[in-house]
Enzyme design. Sequence first.
Site, PDB file in Angstrom:
ATOM      1  N   GLY A   1       0.813  -1.219   0.000  1.00 50.29           N
ATOM      2  CA  GLY A   1       0.000   0.000   0.000  1.00 50.29           C
ATOM      3  C   GLY A   1       0.842   1.263   0.000  1.00 50.29           C
ATOM      4  O   GLY A   1       0.716   2.113  -0.902  1.00 50.29           O
TER       5      GLY A   1
ATOM      6  N   ASP B   1      10.118  -6.353  -4.171  1.00 47.97           N
ATOM      7  CA  ASP B   1       8.926  -6.954  -3.561  1.00 47.97           C
ATOM      8  C   ASP B   1       8.973  -8.453  -3.794  1.00 47.97           C
ATOM      9  O   ASP B   1       9.633  -8.926  -4.729  1.00 47.97           O
ATOM     10  CB  ASP B   1       7.643  -6.361  -4.170  1.00 47.97           C
TER      11      ASP B   1
ATOM     12  N   SER C   1       5.197   1.705  13.200  1.00 50.38           N
ATOM     13  CA  SER C   1       3.738   1.922  13.192  1.00 50.38           C
ATOM     14  C   SER C   1       3.251   2.405  14.542  1.00 50.38           C
ATOM     15  O   SER C   1       3.873   2.135  15.586  1.00 50.38           O
ATOM     16  CB  SER C   1       3.052   0.603  12.844  1.00 50.38           C
TER      17      SER C   1
ATOM     18  N   TYR D   1       1.941  -7.955  15.454  1.00 51.45           N
ATOM     19  CA  TYR D   1       2.429  -6.978  14.465  1.00 51.45           C
ATOM     20  C   TYR D   1       3.083  -5.787  15.177  1.00 51.45           C
ATOM     21  O   TYR D   1       4.171  -5.350  14.813  1.00 51.45           O
ATOM     22  CB  TYR D   1       1.246  -6.520  13.603  1.00 51.45           C
TER      23      TYR D   1
ATOM     24  N   ARG E   1     -11.243   7.601  13.647  1.00 46.33           N
ATOM     25  CA  ARG E   1      -9.896   7.568  14.232  1.00 46.33           C
ATOM     26  C   ARG E   1      -8.858   8.133  13.262  1.00 46.33           C
ATOM     27  O   ARG E   1      -7.942   8.852  13.655  1.00 46.33           O
ATOM     28  CB  ARG E   1      -9.546   6.132  14.624  1.00 46.33           C
TER      29      ARG E   1
HETATM   30  C1  15L Z   1      -0.767   0.024  10.306  1.00 43.00           C
HETATM   31  O1  15L Z   1       0.333  -0.144  10.802  1.00 43.00           O
HETATM   32  C2  15L Z   1      -1.249  -0.811   9.182  1.00 43.00           C
HETATM   33  O2  15L Z   1      -0.205  -1.281   8.364  1.00 43.00           O
HETATM   34  C3  15L Z   1      -2.294  -0.103   8.335  1.00 43.00           C
HETATM   35  O3  15L Z   1      -2.925  -1.038   7.514  1.00 43.00           O
HETATM   36  C4  15L Z   1      -3.326   0.654   9.190  1.00 43.00           C
HETATM   37  O4  15L Z   1      -4.150  -0.249   9.817  1.00 43.00           O
HETATM   38  C5  15L Z   1      -2.634   1.562  10.174  1.00 43.00           C
HETATM   39  O5  15L Z   1      -1.627   0.903  10.905  1.00 43.00           O
HETATM   40  C6  15L Z   1      -3.612   2.200  11.170  1.00 43.00           C
HETATM   41  O6  15L Z   1      -3.436   2.061  12.379  1.00 43.00           O
HETATM   42  O7  15L Z   1      -4.541   2.868  10.717  1.00 43.00           O
END
Ligand code: 15L
Length: 274
Positions: A13, A33, A112, A138, A176
């Site tokens: 993405g 990839d 993340s 994750y 959110r």
């Molecule tokens: C992430 O780390 C994910 O890869 C993405 O798909 C979203 O879910 C994002 O966080 C999020 O928290 O919105």
Amino acid sequence: MTARILITGAGGGVGTLMRPRLAAEGRVLRLLDIAELPAAADGENVELVEASVTDMAAMEAALEGVDAVIHLGGHSLEESWDKILRVNIDGTHTVLEAARRAGVRRVVLASSNHAVGYVEQADGEAGDYLFPRPDTYYGVSKVAMEALGSLYADRYGLDVIAIRIGSCFEKPRDVRMLSTWMSPDDAARLFEACLSAPSPGFRVVWGISANKRAWFSLDEARSLGYEPQDDSEVYAAEVLEKHGEPDPSSPAVKYLGGVWCGPDFDTAVKEAGR
Ligand code: 15L
């Protein structure tokens, strides 16, 4: 300007959104990839590599002649412990170690918000170096990513910037995301800042736009030269009309990680069946 950049997970993405945006005169994007990537468009200065981030020999070869790597590869959603361990944690180690061996001095890591997903948003603006509170396996892999980045910066002198990405999509998809959204154009601005900041050492920065409803500090990102131009507020009426005001006690808005803190993301119980 950084001349040759390796982007792992280039077909995912964020990678797909960055491919046209990080293109620049005099720059080659080496796109890697595990899946087949779309062929180069006319005039597009790209090199395509089909390989796994878990393959050390392939990663060493992919990092030859590269000035910087943007590591987006890996599972982007919650998965079984086995897959997270192999692809996200071991894969990140492989990328960093291959970078060290190939003499690549700068690594930008896609961390993340889920590294700190269990922090309550009511606790005030989330600072840049919040202690880990992962919400999923994750999220644990993103904490491990940051720890590995820190190790490779301190021990081997690499410049490593971990971006705690909020939600990078064309538009915010729920309430959110009015707080967590990073527009694709701002994401490209942030990656450029991470590539060009002089001697940053190890940093952890938030990756969001200049959202009116932001939950996160942009101090550290701005200190690298990031100047966000977008604000999710332009989508607020549309998003609120579609989804309504959320119940403040629901995980969807109580925690930084949103619904990832709820029962649907309880992988241990799912895997064990109890
Ligand atoms: C992430 O780390 C994910 O890869 C993405 O798909 C979203 O879910 C994002 O966080 C999020 O928290 O919105």
